[in-house]
Design a protein around this motif. Sequence first.
Motif, PDB file in Angstrom:
ATOM      1  N   PRO B 141       0.831  -1.212   0.000  1.00 58.50           N
ATOM      2  CA  PRO B 141       0.000   0.000   0.000  1.00 58.50           C
ATOM      3  C   PRO B 141       0.863   1.259   0.000  1.00 58.50           C
ATOM      4  CG  PRO B 141      -0.014  -1.020   2.162  1.00 58.50           C
ATOM      5  CD  PRO B 141       0.800  -1.924   1.277  1.00 58.50           C
ATOM      6  N   LYS B 142       0.398   2.233  -0.745  1.00 62.08           N
ATOM      7  CA  LYS B 142       1.076   3.535  -0.770  1.00 62.08           C
ATOM      8  C   LYS B 142       0.190   4.551  -0.042  1.00 62.08           C
ATOM      9  CE  LYS B 142       1.806   3.337  -5.420  1.00 62.08           C
ATOM     10  NZ  LYS B 142       1.917   1.964  -5.913  1.00 62.08           N
ATOM     11  N   HIS B 144      -2.207   7.258   1.071  1.00 62.66           N
ATOM     12  CA  HIS B 144      -3.448   7.780   0.488  1.00 62.66           C
ATOM     13  C   HIS B 144      -4.174   6.770  -0.395  1.00 62.66           C
ATOM     14  CE1 HIS B 144      -2.554  11.572   2.221  1.00 62.66           C
ATOM     15  NE2 HIS B 144      -1.496  11.785   1.455  1.00 62.66           N
ATOM     16  N   GLU B 145      -3.662   5.574  -0.522  1.00 65.11           N
ATOM     17  CA  GLU B 145      -4.415   4.574  -1.286  1.00 65.11           C
ATOM     18  C   GLU B 145      -5.562   4.030  -0.434  1.00 65.11           C
ATOM     19  OE1 GLU B 145      -1.677   2.707  -4.779  1.00 65.11           O
ATOM     20  OE2 GLU B 145      -1.588   1.663  -2.855  1.00 65.11           O
ATOM     21  N   THR B 146      -6.469   3.302  -1.099  1.00 64.15           N
ATOM     22  CA  THR B 146      -7.606   2.713  -0.410  1.00 64.15           C
ATOM     23  C   THR B 146      -7.427   1.201  -0.307  1.00 64.15           C
ATOM     24  OG1 THR B 146      -9.083   4.449  -1.200  1.00 64.15           O
ATOM     25  CG2 THR B 146     -10.120   2.398  -0.465  1.00 64.15           C
ATOM     26  N   CYS B 169      -3.229   5.022   4.716  1.00 65.78           N
ATOM     27  CA  CYS B 169      -4.256   4.669   3.734  1.00 65.78           C
ATOM     28  C   CYS B 169      -5.662   4.886   4.284  1.00 65.78           C
ATOM     29  CB  CYS B 169      -4.114   3.194   3.355  1.00 65.78           C
ATOM     30  SG  CYS B 169      -2.551   2.856   2.539  1.00 65.78           S
ATOM     31  N   CYS B 210     -15.646   3.610  -1.134  1.00 70.08           N
ATOM     32  CA  CYS B 210     -14.308   3.784  -1.713  1.00 70.08           C
ATOM     33  C   CYS B 210     -14.437   4.742  -2.888  1.00 70.08           C
ATOM     34  CB  CYS B 210     -13.752   2.445  -2.184  1.00 70.08           C
ATOM     35  SG  CYS B 210     -13.694   1.197  -0.897  1.00 70.08           S
ATOM     36  N   LYS B 212     -12.548   6.654  -4.302  1.00 67.10           N
ATOM     37  CA  LYS B 212     -11.466   6.673  -5.277  1.00 67.10           C
ATOM     38  C   LYS B 212     -11.112   5.264  -5.759  1.00 67.10           C
ATOM     39  CE  LYS B 212      -8.596   9.369  -2.916  1.00 67.10           C
ATOM     40  NZ  LYS B 212      -7.382  10.165  -2.638  1.00 67.10           N
ATOM     41  N   ASP B 215      -7.481   0.104  -4.184  1.00 66.41           N
ATOM     42  CA  ASP B 215      -6.100  -0.135  -4.629  1.00 66.41           C
ATOM     43  C   ASP B 215      -5.544  -1.454  -4.117  1.00 66.41           C
ATOM     44  OD1 ASP B 215      -5.654   2.491  -5.966  1.00 66.41           O
ATOM     45  OD2 ASP B 215      -6.067   3.227  -3.954  1.00 66.41           O
ATOM     46  N   ASN B 234      -9.126  -0.579  -8.812  1.00 68.38           N
ATOM     47  CA  ASN B 234      -8.462   0.400  -9.678  1.00 68.38           C
ATOM     48  C   ASN B 234      -7.409  -0.270 -10.546  1.00 68.38           C
ATOM     49  OD1 ASN B 234      -9.820   2.633  -8.688  1.00 68.38           O
ATOM     50  ND2 ASN B 234      -8.324   2.983  -7.039  1.00 68.38           N
ATOM     51  N   ALA B 237      -4.320  -2.496  -9.216  1.00 64.20           N
ATOM     52  CA  ALA B 237      -4.697  -2.965  -7.874  1.00 64.20           C
ATOM     53  C   ALA B 237      -3.914  -4.221  -7.507  1.00 64.20           C
ATOM     54  CB  ALA B 237      -6.197  -3.260  -7.822  1.00 64.20           C
TER      55      ALA B 237
END
Lengths: 331, 331
Positions: B141-142, B144-146, B169, B210, B212, B215, B234, B237
Amino acid sequence: MNKVFLLHKRPEGKPSLTDFKLIEEGMPEAEDGELLLKSLYVSVDPYLRGRMNDAKSYIPAFQLNMPMQSGIIAEVLTSDSPAFKKGDFVLGNLDWKQYQTCLPNGLQKIEADANNLTPYLGILGMTGLTAYLGLTLLGKPKNHETIVVSGAAGAVGTIVGQIGKLMGCRVVGITGTHEKVSLLQSKFKFDKAINYNAVPNLQQAIHLACHKGVDVYFDNVGGNISDAVLANINKHARIVLCGAIALYNETKPPTGPRIQPTILTKSATMQGFIISDFADKFPEATKQLALWLQEKKLTYSETIVDGFNNIPQAFINLFSGKNEGKMIVKV
Amino acid sequence: MNKVFLLHKRPEGKPSLTDFKLIEEGMPEAEDGELLLKSLYVSVDPYLRGRMNDAKSYIPAFQLNMPMQSGIIAEVLTSDSPAFKKGDFVLGNLDWKQYQTCLPNGLQKIEADANNLTPYLGILGMTGLTAYLGLTLLGKPKNHETIVVSGAAGAVGTIVGQIGKLMGCRVVGITGTHEKVSLLQSKFKFDKAINYNAVPNLQQAIHLACHKGVDVYFDNVGGNISDAVLANINKHARIVLCGAIALYNETKPPTGPRIQPTILTKSATMQGFIISDFADKFPEATKQLALWLQEKKLTYSETIVDGFNNIPQAFINLFSGKNEGKMIVKV
């Protein structure tokens, strides 16, 4: 007059000739900065089927009553760009038109003789790049591993198999006719090819052909064939999803065995491969493919269909496997 | 006398009490080099269901009329090994027995007070390692990802969600009761939790939660819930397959929508996660988890069931989600 193929209606299931419409229009005239192009060779590819649906995907859908598009090699008739001159050959994602004008951006100049252009739609184009980058970057085959390729006698499959052999792997292809089995084993040097139409139990046939199991599955087809391969994967197998031609014409969301338990218990990795994600790798990959081709370590097949009017039929024939290697229409 | 739970018959579908047999045998006596252990806490885990089938998998099947096994914390009663002494607490993959003898290899000494042992079956044991390593190494996970987690109120899910928050996240959990939704949002600080039993359309509910897209999907359950998540992923993903509790009790190979077209068109990656593949990462991961726990950046839930005789029922209750967090039997 100038012939153009439009998308006439969106196919339900398998595409048919009536989904396309051939029209004639006046000859186009290049405006400032534009080139006038004459189409020479048109690539038809399974992925175009997805663009014929009205669905959001990784590339925009074709619009109704607008020209179809694909990879086309054209000759420059007039150029208002310093980057191209009359007589040059270019490759681009162009309209299914005999003649068209366009801006130079997105066009790639091809440095080859007029009689040696088609490889740039195949082994030196998207097809070869897809095979090479999909196999090496996602499949990550190691020496002595076993690779299974579905749609093996298709444009991408034949190249994947040969690259697998160059990387020291055992390569098994799955295809649909006896003739293609012979071709894969003779011309393309696959260790083994299986005719899925001729074996009573495909899963068992794969098991017998892959006595050490399947380490890399390069999947061009999806559907039942993939189910049979997945039942044979080894721990840490890599599955490269490159295409799903068996599913493209489904009118309902296709169902099948749930694969998550297999992926989980085998610690396997399944990845979707879309060639446009890897554009930064194209120059290096093209160089490698050209070198192998020059050294005669790679060979390729083409199915060349004659005549602009036959583009839709050539495309439709992909779905019944009528092609051997890359399907191209000579305008 | 010494109580022992054997696998009496292989379950068809959901396991039942009659699949297990409680027997009594004489007290075991330690031989040369062995330890005599008294079981204190028994971990029951969904993955044990797979070992009850007569099927080849990543760990051997349990044998009929032989003891069940799982992660157990025991007290050393006698030791013939210099590595352990009377009164030590140890963790190992041990038989479902009140008392047992064993060689010291494979046992891990636990440096904790008698009243603080259970975290080593959960957040500081396989559960925490699974959450941390599965999420970080496969989910990647990066900021701000979901992240979506299924089985979110389970032992692994609650930890995945918290680590996702620590990594910056947005975390959305899927669970099966209103109480668990509240717990996830209050105690475990999930941004949002969805009760799949209470929404008319789970796919739509995930879409709304979600905004956005998804991810990272950390999948503990498989089945229909996963179908609904996959419909929301996304581009690029990552799907971490950690468990498939919804499928473990299926008596026929489960079917569902084919997922390959989604994985392909999203350039997504789906990977099976088996904790034992990552043993070299355990020391570092345990250190990180212990640090977060000490800093109160992580919390955990346990469902502790009393009595050796209740081990099978506690295990069975996992499949109806009766646990909140880690399910443990206090012997």
